[in-house]
Design a protein around this motif. Structure first.
Motif, PDB file in Angstrom:
ATOM      1  N   PRO A 162      48.829  46.344 -16.974  1.00  0.00           N
ATOM      2  CA  PRO A 162      47.728  45.936 -16.098  1.00  0.00           C
ATOM      3  C   PRO A 162      47.314  47.087 -15.169  1.00  0.00           C
ATOM      4  CG  PRO A 162      49.339  44.180 -16.234  1.00  0.00           C
ATOM      5  CD  PRO A 162      49.936  45.360 -16.950  1.00  0.00           C
ATOM      6  N   TYR A 163      46.016  47.372 -15.140  1.00  0.00           N
ATOM      7  CA  TYR A 163      45.519  48.527 -14.400  1.00  0.00           C
ATOM      8  C   TYR A 163      44.300  48.086 -13.603  1.00  0.00           C
ATOM      9  CZ  TYR A 163      44.490  53.454 -13.481  1.00  0.00           C
ATOM     10  OH  TYR A 163      44.280  54.668 -12.873  1.00  0.00           O
ATOM     11  N   PHE A 164      44.527  47.716 -12.355  1.00  0.00           N
ATOM     12  CA  PHE A 164      43.459  47.163 -11.527  1.00  0.00           C
ATOM     13  C   PHE A 164      42.866  48.255 -10.630  1.00  0.00           C
ATOM     14  CE2 PHE A 164      45.810  43.473 -12.913  1.00  0.00           C
ATOM     15  CZ  PHE A 164      44.788  42.576 -13.218  1.00  0.00           C
ATOM     16  N   ALA A 165      42.201  49.188 -11.290  1.00  0.00           N
ATOM     17  CA  ALA A 165      41.497  50.269 -10.603  1.00  0.00           C
ATOM     18  C   ALA A 165      40.072  50.314 -11.116  1.00  0.00           C
ATOM     19  CB  ALA A 165      42.205  51.598 -10.842  1.00  0.00           C
ATOM     20  N   GLY A 166      39.245  51.072 -10.426  1.00  0.00           N
ATOM     21  CA  GLY A 166      37.875  51.254 -10.860  1.00  0.00           C
ATOM     22  C   GLY A 166      37.544  52.727 -10.988  1.00  0.00           C
ATOM     23  N   VAL A 167      36.267  53.009 -11.277  1.00  0.00           N
ATOM     24  CA  VAL A 167      35.765  54.377 -11.388  1.00  0.00           C
ATOM     25  C   VAL A 167      34.494  54.461 -10.557  1.00  0.00           C
ATOM     26  CG1 VAL A 167      35.018  56.219 -12.934  1.00  0.00           C
ATOM     27  CG2 VAL A 167      36.677  54.521 -13.743  1.00  0.00           C
ATOM     28  N   LEU A 168      34.449  55.409  -9.615  1.00  0.00           N
ATOM     29  CA  LEU A 168      33.286  55.562  -8.751  1.00  0.00           C
ATOM     30  C   LEU A 168      32.133  56.231  -9.495  1.00  0.00           C
ATOM     31  CD1 LEU A 168      35.049  56.569  -5.402  1.00  0.00           C
ATOM     32  CD2 LEU A 168      34.399  54.291  -6.228  1.00  0.00           C
ATOM     33  N   ARG A 169      30.935  56.194  -8.914  1.00  0.00           N
ATOM     34  CA  ARG A 169      29.714  56.565  -9.629  1.00  0.00           C
ATOM     35  C   ARG A 169      29.686  58.018 -10.092  1.00  0.00           C
ATOM     36  NH1 ARG A 169      25.648  54.427  -6.972  1.00  0.00           N
ATOM     37  NH2 ARG A 169      26.596  53.922  -4.979  1.00  0.00           N
ATOM     38  N   ASP A 170      30.383  58.923  -9.407  1.00  0.00           N
ATOM     39  CA  ASP A 170      30.321  60.332  -9.787  1.00  0.00           C
ATOM     40  C   ASP A 170      31.641  60.832 -10.359  1.00  0.00           C
ATOM     41  OD1 ASP A 170      28.187  62.186  -9.847  1.00  0.00           O
ATOM     42  OD2 ASP A 170      29.199  63.442  -8.369  1.00  0.00           O
ATOM     43  N   ALA A 171      32.548  59.903 -10.671  1.00  0.00           N
ATOM     44  CA  ALA A 171      33.892  60.288 -11.091  1.00  0.00           C
ATOM     45  C   ALA A 171      34.063  60.294 -12.607  1.00  0.00           C
ATOM     46  CB  ALA A 171      34.932  59.375 -10.449  1.00  0.00           C
ATOM     47  N   MET A 172      33.006  60.655 -13.337  1.00  0.00           N
ATOM     48  CA  MET A 172      33.068  60.789 -14.782  1.00  0.00           C
ATOM     49  C   MET A 172      32.194  61.967 -15.183  1.00  0.00           C
ATOM     50  SD  MET A 172      32.011  58.066 -17.828  1.00  0.00           S
ATOM     51  CE  MET A 172      33.088  56.764 -17.259  1.00  0.00           C
ATOM     52  N   ALA A 173      32.634  62.731 -16.180  1.00  0.00           N
ATOM     53  CA  ALA A 173      31.873  63.911 -16.606  1.00  0.00           C
ATOM     54  C   ALA A 173      32.128  64.181 -18.073  1.00  0.00           C
ATOM     55  CB  ALA A 173      32.272  65.131 -15.765  1.00  0.00           C
TER      56      ALA A 173
END
Length: 360
Positions: A301-312
């Protein structure tokens, strides 16, 4: 000469860099850099410069631009930064985006909070507000999203730099055809949200947009409760959600070959991977369908998210994809999302992830 890829990772307590050759199998980390500073944006110059720009903020010292010409060994704080005239009452809270002009290396654009677009034409020695955007009719009724009233996306037509798009939360999309002298609101087809504003033209909470590298008339958007596509330069938007587990999320990136990647979350009130199952969704057919890509991501279980600029992504083929989470983990794929690996380390909450290429 071979290219080296450097991953620029900004967090709420500093930055970290990772470097590798084109195989992207062995990574060397440096950092922390800019310890104690909240790093919201990066831009790494290509070619011989090797300069890295960072948009930083601090609860005591406010927002600043920092630059390094030696991959973080030393940093310089620039004297100039975007500023609004005092009479507006608007403040500079964060620097959300730093984007280069496609043909002029001395010109960069900065998207800031409170929402505005600034330009430097002398490599950061001075900044000018693009006031035709900031002074849009109804500007006094623009309303912030949870992350603030931020201009977080800047897209430039690579074949016509006079043509640009910006995304503002929680206001919407604007396009210029004349280098910023005038702007058009492009919210047609987007659902209105109860933002607290009564200005009908600015009730749209755009989370992120990307431009198709093969066709500058095609844009894609992760919205606050929707994933959309436009094939007419933003004049109209249609949903593209087939195969998604939900339509709420923040980041969206696109590879040089047109592969789209997003990170759907449970819901607005539950900003973590749906059911706690880490997964990135990919589309290889221009958004007509989406497939989950989770091989190598945490199975527990991984209850985290990804913010709007945190992917490339990077420009190689197959594309590298890089994702930083709110739990401080950093994942990467060297096969366009087919398989994932975790880079070593546990970091503060990750705000931004960018890539840059240099000579090895």
């Amino acid at each position: 000469m071979d290219k080296q890829v450097t991953l620029l990772v900004g967090t709420q307590k500093g930055a970290f860099f990772f470097s590798s050759d084109q195989s992207r199998k062995q990574w060397k980390m440096s950092g922390p850099h800019l310890s104690g500073w909240d790093v919201y944006s990066f831009f790494g110059e290509s070619g011989g410069s090797k300069r890295i720009w960072a948009g930083t903020s601090h609860y005591s010292y406010g927002p600043t631009f920092r630059v390094t010409d030696d991959f973080g060994a030393t940093w310089q704080q620039l004297d100039a930064r975007p500023q609004y005239p005092l009479e507006t009452g608007w403040k500079l809270n964060r620097i959300w985006q730093i984007v280069p002009h496609p043909t002029d290396p001395r010109t960069l654009f900065a998207g800031v909070e409170e929402a505005g677009l600034f330009v430097t034409r002398d490599r950061g020695e001075s900044w000018q507000e693009i006031s035709a955007l900031t002074r849009q009719p109804g500007r006094e009724k623009w309303f912030p999203g949870n992350g603030g009233l931020c201009l977080h996306t800047i897209l430039i037509d690579p074949k016509n730099p006079q043509r640009m798009w910006v995304g503002i939360s929680a206001v919407g999309v604007f396009r210029t055809e004349d280098g910023g002298a005038s702007w058009k609101n492009l919210n047609k087809g987007l659902p209105s949200l109860a933002t607290g504003s009564d200005e009908e033209s600015s009730l749209c909470c755009v989370h992120k947009m990307v431009l198709d590298p093969r066709d500058a008339n095609t844009l894609y958007m992760q919205y606050h409760g929707g994933v959309f596509k436009s094939t007419n330069s933003g004049e109209g938007w249609t949903p593209i959600e087939t195969g998604l587990p939900g339509n709420f999320g923040f980041p969206m990136v696109i590879s040089p070959t047109g592969e789209l990647f997003i990170a759907p979350l449970q819901a607005d009130e539950q900003r973590f991977f749906k059911d706690g199952k880490a997964s990135i969704y990919r589309s290889r057919d221009a958004g007509a369908s989406w497939q989950a890509q989770s091989k190598g991501l945490p199975s527990e279980p991984y209850f985290a998210g990804v913010l709007r600029d945190a992917m490339a992504t990077d420009p190689f083929n197959p594309a590298g994809v890089y994702v930083g989470t709110t739990m401080g983990d950093l994942f990467h794929s060297i096969d366009a999302g087919d398989t994932w690996h975790q880079l070593p380390g546990k970091f503060p909450r990750i705000s931004t992830v960018k890539t840059m290429l240099t000579e090895a």
